[in-house]
Write a protein that holds these residues in place. Structure first.
Motif, short mmCIF file in Angstrom:
data_model
loop_
_atom_site.label_atom_id
_atom_site.label_comp_id
_atom_site.label_asym_id
_atom_site.label_seq_id
_atom_site.Cartn_x
_atom_site.Cartn_y
_atom_site.Cartn_z
N THR A 90 0.85 -1.19 0.00
CA THR A 90 0.00 0.00 0.00
C THR A 90 0.88 1.24 0.00
OG1 THR A 90 -1.75 -1.12 1.22
CG2 THR A 90 -1.76 1.28 1.28
N LEU A 91 0.59 2.17 -0.88
CA LEU A 91 1.32 3.44 -0.91
C LEU A 91 0.59 4.47 -0.05
CD1 LEU A 91 2.35 3.88 -4.66
CD2 LEU A 91 3.85 3.40 -2.73
N ARG A 92 1.34 5.17 0.75
CA ARG A 92 0.78 6.27 1.53
C ARG A 92 1.67 7.48 1.31
NH1 ARG A 92 -1.59 4.82 7.23
NH2 ARG A 92 -2.74 3.53 5.74
N ASP A 93 1.14 8.49 0.63
CA ASP A 93 1.97 9.63 0.27
C ASP A 93 1.72 10.81 1.21
OD1 ASP A 93 -0.60 9.96 -0.88
OD2 ASP A 93 0.19 11.51 -2.20
N TRP A 94 2.69 11.69 1.24
CA TRP A 94 2.60 12.91 2.03
C TRP A 94 3.10 14.07 1.20
CZ3 TRP A 94 7.09 15.66 3.22
CH2 TRP A 94 8.29 14.97 3.00
N THR A 95 2.52 15.24 1.41
CA THR A 95 2.85 16.41 0.60
C THR A 95 3.79 17.34 1.35
OG1 THR A 95 0.89 17.56 1.40
CG2 THR A 95 0.69 16.34 -0.67
N ASP A 96 4.55 18.11 0.60
CA ASP A 96 5.42 19.12 1.21
C ASP A 96 4.59 20.04 2.10
OD1 ASP A 96 7.57 18.08 -0.09
OD2 ASP A 96 7.79 19.71 -1.54
N GLY A 97 5.13 20.35 3.25
CA GLY A 97 4.42 21.18 4.21
C GLY A 97 3.73 20.37 5.28
N LYS A 98 3.57 19.07 5.05
CA LYS A 98 3.00 18.18 6.05
C LYS A 98 4.12 17.47 6.81
CE LYS A 98 -1.24 18.96 4.63
NZ LYS A 98 -2.22 19.70 5.47
N ASP A 99 3.78 16.91 7.95
CA ASP A 99 4.77 16.21 8.77
C ASP A 99 4.80 14.73 8.36
OD1 ASP A 99 6.34 15.02 10.66
OD2 ASP A 99 5.29 15.85 12.40
N PRO A 100 5.87 14.28 7.68
CA PRO A 100 5.91 12.88 7.24
C PRO A 100 5.96 11.90 8.41
CG PRO A 100 8.06 13.89 6.94
CD PRO A 100 7.10 15.00 7.32
N TYR A 101 6.48 12.34 9.55
CA TYR A 101 6.57 11.45 10.70
C TYR A 101 5.19 11.22 11.31
CZ TYR A 101 11.22 13.11 9.77
OH TYR A 101 12.38 13.47 9.12
N ALA A 102 4.33 12.22 11.22
CA ALA A 102 2.95 12.05 11.69
C ALA A 102 2.20 11.07 10.81
CB ALA A 102 2.24 13.40 11.73
N VAL A 103 2.57 11.00 9.53
CA VAL A 103 1.97 10.03 8.62
C VAL A 103 2.46 8.62 8.94
CG1 VAL A 103 1.79 9.30 6.20
CG2 VAL A 103 1.67 11.73 6.79
N THR A 104 3.73 8.51 9.30
CA THR A 104 4.36 7.20 9.51
C THR A 104 4.09 6.63 10.90
OG1 THR A 104 6.15 7.95 8.05
CG2 THR A 104 6.56 5.96 9.35
N ALA A 105 4.04 7.49 11.91
CA ALA A 105 3.95 7.03 13.29
C ALA A 105 2.78 6.08 13.55
CB ALA A 105 3.87 8.23 14.23
N PRO A 106 1.56 6.33 13.02
CA PRO A 106 0.46 5.41 13.31
C PRO A 106 0.68 4.00 12.77
CG PRO A 106 -0.37 7.52 12.51
CD PRO A 106 1.10 7.53 12.31
N LEU A 107 1.57 3.85 11.80
CA LEU A 107 1.86 2.52 11.25
C LEU A 107 2.72 1.70 12.20
CD1 LEU A 107 2.78 3.68 7.63
CD2 LEU A 107 0.58 2.77 8.40
N LEU A 108 3.38 2.39 13.14
CA LEU A 108 4.32 1.71 14.04
C LEU A 108 3.68 1.38 15.38
CD1 LEU A 108 6.19 2.96 11.86
CD2 LEU A 108 7.84 3.40 13.65
N GLY A 109 2.86 2.27 15.88
CA GLY A 109 2.37 2.11 17.24
C GLY A 109 3.28 2.80 18.22
N ALA A 110 2.81 2.97 19.43
CA ALA A 110 3.53 3.78 20.40
C ALA A 110 4.69 3.06 21.07
CB ALA A 110 2.55 4.28 21.47
N GLN A 111 4.71 1.73 20.99
CA GLN A 111 5.74 0.95 21.67
C GLN A 111 6.39 -0.02 20.68
OE1 GLN A 111 6.41 1.50 24.95
NE2 GLN A 111 4.75 3.01 25.12
N GLY A 112 7.55 -0.53 21.06
CA GLY A 112 8.17 -1.60 20.29
C GLY A 112 9.57 -1.27 19.82
N ARG A 113 10.28 -2.33 19.52
CA ARG A 113 11.65 -2.22 18.98
C ARG A 113 11.61 -2.59 17.51
NH1 ARG A 113 16.58 -5.88 19.41
NH2 ARG A 113 18.39 -4.49 19.51
#
Length: 376
Positions: A90-113
């Motif tokens: 699945t592709l998830r894109d982000w545009t200039d001016g947006k926070d790419p880490y905010a797009v990515t963070a929900p894919l990881l979850g708050a915990q884990g290595r």
């Protein structure tokens, strides 16, 4: 395989299987997932290579039981969609001016290595850590060293083709004149021949003549090659996206008895290393087998590097044939076996083949003569 043979193309299913294996391997290693930045890992897993690696975040997120997600800048999404492996993710894109880490963070979850590509940018890792302070990260080489180590049949075909092209290059370089020419001139011949035999990328052309041969990573300089020189040749690159790497040592004119003896010792050590290859054997045993021969003849302190390294979509990658590496060999692994002896101020000798682990032993992917060749 002829130098003109076209390999079987990889399919979306091939990439899907690789991503699934990576996610499952991560889970088995106790990881929450894998983050893959642009580079060889991303190419291996998806077939996608951005035309330019910039400060904009691109990252593949793999977690067991979840569909793979590739986070890409919007302006690069059309190129990512064209990748052979794109239908498997699945592709998830982000545009200039947006926070790419905010797009990515929900894919990881708050915990884990998480395992993360060795070549990921620090700014991207720090950006994720700032949003997800409960997460931690480790280098893929440390936590998943086998990620790209075991090759399938189509990958082995590509490595064999690259090896055959390197062999053809060596056969042709023996026909050129060495004496009276600069190392850089012979290196240029090697690069030209590798390209003529189908390499899309030349990674290195080591030409170490006389005392320069005692430096394993001497590439090529302005030294003029002379009669009586030992010359170490080590060259390789990528063909069909997979690596070649071979070394042979030649002599300009007839060698002295000592030069011939040192070459014979290295040839025996290299054969011992290759003969030790079989499934289940620890990587360090390949190093030990080659090193034991050189040590027996009194040159142990003059063998100053590991015996080998893995090869695949890059010319150097895990696994490594080195003391302390206890990973067992597995069918499909491919790596170099390249012992050497280096006598400072005088000369060096190295002989190298790429070897793949078979079901009951090992098979060399280089077939050129290993005896000391005499050149003009």
């Amino acid at each position: 395989m002829s130098s003109q043979h076209q390999p079987v193309p990889f399919t979306a299913d091939d990439y899907r299987a690789r991503m699934t294996r990576a996610a499952e391997s991560a889970a088995a290693a106790g990881l929450a997932g894998v983050l893959v930045a642009p580079g060889p890992d991303l190419v291996h897993l998806t077939g996608y290579q951005p035309t330019a690696i910039t400060e904009r975040l691109t990252v593949l997120v793999l977690t067991a039981g979840q569909d793979p997600v590739l986070v890409v800048p919007t302006l690069e999404a059309p190129d990512a969609e064209k990748a052979v492996g794109a239908p498997a993710l699945t592709l998830r894109d982000w545009t200039d001016g947006k926070d790419p880490y905010a797009v990515t963070a929900p894919l990881l979850g708050a915990q884990g290595r998480f395992g993360i590509s060795d070549n990921a940018w620090a700014m991207h890792l720090l950006g994720l850590q700032q949003l997800l302070p409960g997460t931690s990260y480790a280098s893929l080489t440390e936590v998943l060293p086998m990620l790209r180590a075991v090759k399938d049949a189509h990958e082995l075909d590509r490595l064999a083709a690259a090896g055959a092209a390197a062999d053809a290059t060596y056969e042709e370089i023996l026909k050129v004149r060495f004496s009276g020419r600069k190392e850089t001139e012979v290196a240029a011949d090697l690069a030209r021949l590798l390209t003529e035999f189908g390499h899309s990328q030349v990674d290195f052309t080591v030409v170490g003549s006389g005392p320069n041969g005692a430096n394993p990573h001497h590439e090529a300089g302005d030294r003029t090659i002379e009669q009586g020189d030992m010359v170490v040749l080590d060259f390789g690159g990528l063909k069909h996206g997979y690596g070649s790497d071979t070394s042979r040592t030649v002599h300009v004119g007839e060698p002295t008895p000592e030069e011939q003896r040192v070459h014979d010792i290295v040839r025996e050590a290299q054969a011992a290393g290759c003969n030790a290859v079989r499934p289940g054997v620890a990587c360090q045993e390949i190093d030990r087998a080659a090193r034991a021969v050189i040590t027996e003849f009194g040159y142990g302190e003059r063998f100053i590097h590991r015996t080998g390294h893995g090869i695949g979509v890059t010319t150097h990658e895990p696994p490594y044939m080195i003391e302390g590496e206890e990973l067992p060999l597995v069918p499909g692994m491919c790596f170099s076996v390249e012992p050497g002896i280096y006598l400072p101020g005088r000369f060096g000798v190295r002989i190298e083949d790429i070897v793949t682990v078979t079901e009951d032993g090992g098979r060399r992917l280089n077939a050129t003569a290993r005896e000391l060749a005499i050149v003009e």
